[in-house]
Design a protein around this motif. Structure first.
Motif, PDB file in Angstrom:
ATOM      1  N   ILE A  57       5.737  -1.607  -2.156  1.00  0.00           N
ATOM      2  CA  ILE A  57       4.955  -1.501  -3.391  1.00  0.00           C
ATOM      3  C   ILE A  57       3.486  -1.549  -3.004  1.00  0.00           C
ATOM      4  O   ILE A  57       3.145  -1.996  -1.896  1.00  0.00           O
ATOM      5  CB  ILE A  57       5.317  -2.659  -4.359  1.00  0.00           C
ATOM      6  N   ASP A  58       2.617  -1.095  -3.872  1.00  0.00           N
ATOM      7  CA  ASP A  58       1.180  -1.171  -3.637  1.00  0.00           C
ATOM      8  C   ASP A  58       0.758  -2.636  -3.720  1.00  0.00           C
ATOM      9  O   ASP A  58       0.676  -3.211  -4.806  1.00  0.00           O
ATOM     10  CB  ASP A  58       0.448  -0.337  -4.692  1.00  0.00           C
ATOM     11  N   ILE A  59       0.494  -3.256  -2.584  1.00  0.00           N
ATOM     12  CA  ILE A  59       0.173  -4.689  -2.563  1.00  0.00           C
ATOM     13  C   ILE A  59      -1.260  -4.992  -2.995  1.00  0.00           C
ATOM     14  O   ILE A  59      -1.592  -6.146  -3.238  1.00  0.00           O
ATOM     15  CB  ILE A  59       0.485  -5.331  -1.193  1.00  0.00           C
ATOM     16  N   GLU A  60      -2.095  -3.981  -3.119  1.00  0.00           N
ATOM     17  CA  GLU A  60      -3.415  -4.221  -3.708  1.00  0.00           C
ATOM     18  C   GLU A  60      -3.263  -4.467  -5.211  1.00  0.00           C
ATOM     19  O   GLU A  60      -3.964  -5.299  -5.777  1.00  0.00           O
ATOM     20  CB  GLU A  60      -4.347  -3.044  -3.443  1.00  0.00           C
ATOM     21  N   ALA A  61      -2.377  -3.753  -5.844  1.00  0.00           N
ATOM     22  CA  ALA A  61      -2.134  -3.931  -7.278  1.00  0.00           C
ATOM     23  C   ALA A  61      -1.223  -5.129  -7.550  1.00  0.00           C
ATOM     24  O   ALA A  61      -1.433  -5.862  -8.517  1.00  0.00           O
ATOM     25  CB  ALA A  61      -1.516  -2.666  -7.868  1.00  0.00           C
ATOM     26  N   PHE A  62      -0.211  -5.315  -6.706  1.00  0.00           N
ATOM     27  CA  PHE A  62       0.802  -6.350  -6.921  1.00  0.00           C
ATOM     28  C   PHE A  62       0.935  -7.208  -5.662  1.00  0.00           C
ATOM     29  O   PHE A  62       1.928  -7.136  -4.943  1.00  0.00           O
ATOM     30  CB  PHE A  62       2.143  -5.697  -7.277  1.00  0.00           C
ATOM     31  N   PRO A  63      -0.084  -8.035  -5.361  1.00  0.00           N
ATOM     32  CA  PRO A  63      -0.146  -8.731  -4.068  1.00  0.00           C
ATOM     33  C   PRO A  63       0.928  -9.779  -3.812  1.00  0.00           C
ATOM     34  O   PRO A  63       1.233 -10.053  -2.656  1.00  0.00           O
ATOM     35  CB  PRO A  63      -1.533  -9.372  -4.075  1.00  0.00           C
ATOM     36  N   ASP A  64       1.506 -10.360  -4.842  1.00  0.00           N
ATOM     37  CA  ASP A  64       2.489 -11.421  -4.597  1.00  0.00           C
ATOM     38  C   ASP A  64       3.933 -10.934  -4.650  1.00  0.00           C
ATOM     39  O   ASP A  64       4.859 -11.732  -4.689  1.00  0.00           O
ATOM     40  CB  ASP A  64       2.287 -12.586  -5.568  1.00  0.00           C
ATOM     41  N   THR A  65       4.142  -9.623  -4.651  1.00  0.00           N
ATOM     42  CA  THR A  65       5.495  -9.081  -4.754  1.00  0.00           C
ATOM     43  C   THR A  65       6.343  -9.522  -3.569  1.00  0.00           C
ATOM     44  O   THR A  65       5.939  -9.380  -2.417  1.00  0.00           O
ATOM     45  CB  THR A  65       5.467  -7.542  -4.831  1.00  0.00           C
ATOM     46  N   ARG A  66       7.489 -10.042  -3.875  1.00  0.00           N
ATOM     47  CA  ARG A  66       8.421 -10.479  -2.832  1.00  0.00           C
ATOM     48  C   ARG A  66       9.225  -9.289  -2.326  1.00  0.00           C
ATOM     49  O   ARG A  66       9.520  -8.370  -3.071  1.00  0.00           O
ATOM     50  CB  ARG A  66       9.356 -11.545  -3.384  1.00  0.00           C
ATOM     51  N   SER A  67       9.573  -9.326  -1.089  1.00  0.00           N
ATOM     52  CA  SER A  67      10.446  -8.301  -0.496  1.00  0.00           C
ATOM     53  C   SER A  67      11.877  -8.667  -0.861  1.00  0.00           C
ATOM     54  O   SER A  67      12.665  -9.091  -0.018  1.00  0.00           O
ATOM     55  CB  SER A  67      10.250  -8.260   1.023  1.00  0.00           C
ATOM     56  N   ASP A  68      12.186  -8.486  -2.127  1.00  0.00           N
ATOM     57  CA  ASP A  68      13.451  -8.971  -2.663  1.00  0.00           C
ATOM     58  C   ASP A  68      13.802  -8.161  -3.917  1.00  0.00           C
ATOM     59  O   ASP A  68      13.111  -7.218  -4.271  1.00  0.00           O
ATOM     60  CB  ASP A  68      13.331 -10.465  -3.003  1.00  0.00           C
ATOM     61  N   TRP A  69      14.856  -8.579  -4.593  1.00  0.00           N
ATOM     62  CA  TRP A  69      15.373  -7.895  -5.776  1.00  0.00           C
ATOM     63  C   TRP A  69      14.657  -8.346  -7.037  1.00  0.00           C
ATOM     64  O   TRP A  69      14.384  -9.523  -7.214  1.00  0.00           O
ATOM     65  CB  TRP A  69      16.864  -8.171  -5.920  1.00  0.00           C
ATOM     66  N   TYR A  70      14.405  -7.377  -7.953  1.00  0.00           N
ATOM     67  CA  TYR A  70      13.801  -7.629  -9.256  1.00  0.00           C
ATOM     68  C   TYR A  70      14.707  -7.046 -10.336  1.00  0.00           C
ATOM     69  O   TYR A  70      15.198  -5.928 -10.209  1.00  0.00           O
ATOM     70  CB  TYR A  70      12.414  -6.969  -9.346  1.00  0.00           C
TER      71      TYR A  70
END
Length: 142
Positions: free
Chosen positions: A85-98
Motif C-alpha cells: 500500500i502507499d505508506i506515505e498515505a497510510f503509514p501504519d498499515t500492517r502487513s496483514d489482513w483487513y
C-alpha cells in the motif's frame, strides 16, 4: 480488472491520495475518504469491525463504514510488499489482513478480506481476527 481497479490504473499520474490533515485521506480516483490509521491494535472479528466503523466519529463525520472488497482491494499496490500500500498515505498499515463488508457467495459464515502483505484478497470465517480501515463517500469539496 474490475471497474474500480481500472479507474485507479488509468489515473496513476494524478496525485491519488490527499492527506486532509485530520486523520483522513481522500482518494481522488475513487472519491472515497479513508481513515488514515488502522482502527484497531489487535485483530478483531468481522462483527466487531462493522461495529467499530459504524460507531466511528472521525474528522467531524459519523457515516463511516467497512469498505467493500473492491474498494479496499483498490488500495492494494502490488508493486509494493510488506505492506502492499502507499505508506506515505497510510503509514501504519500492517502487513496483514483487513476486513471488508463483502460476504462470501458460498458461505454466510465467511466474508472477504484484503491482505496488505502481498496485496491480494481472499475469504475467511467472520470469527477470524483481522484489522480495520474505515471508509465513507466524500462529496465533492470535502
Amino acid at each position: 480488472m474490475n471497474a474500480v481497479a481500472a479507474k485507479v490504473h488509468s489515473q496513476s499520474i494524478v496525485q491519488r491520495f490527499i492527506d486532509n490533515g485530520d486523520g483522513t485521506i481522500t482518494d481522488t480516483t475513487t472519491g472515497l475518504m479513508w481513515s488514515q490509521a488502522t482502527l484497531n491494535k489487535r485483530g478483531i472479528s468481522h462483527a466487531k469491525a462493522e461495529k467499530l466503523c459504524a460507531e466511528l466519529d472521525l474528522a467531524g463525520h459519523k457515516d463511516w463504514r467497512l469498505p467493500t472488497a473492491d474498494e479496499l482491494f483498490a488500495l492494494a499496490d502490488r508493486s509494493r510488499h510488506s505492506p502492499a500500500i502507499d505508506i506515505e498515505a497510510f503509514p501504519d498499515t500492517r502487513s496483514d489482513w483487513y476486513w471488508t463488508s463483502t460476504p462470501s457467495a458460498w458461505a454466510s459464515s465467511c466474508a472477504w478480506l484484503v491482505d496488505f502483505d502481498y496485496g491480494y484478497a481472499s475469504h475467511n470465517r467472520r470469527d477470524y481476527d483481522a484489522f480495520v480501515r474505515a471508509v465513507r463517500a466524500a462529496p465533492a469539496g470535502q
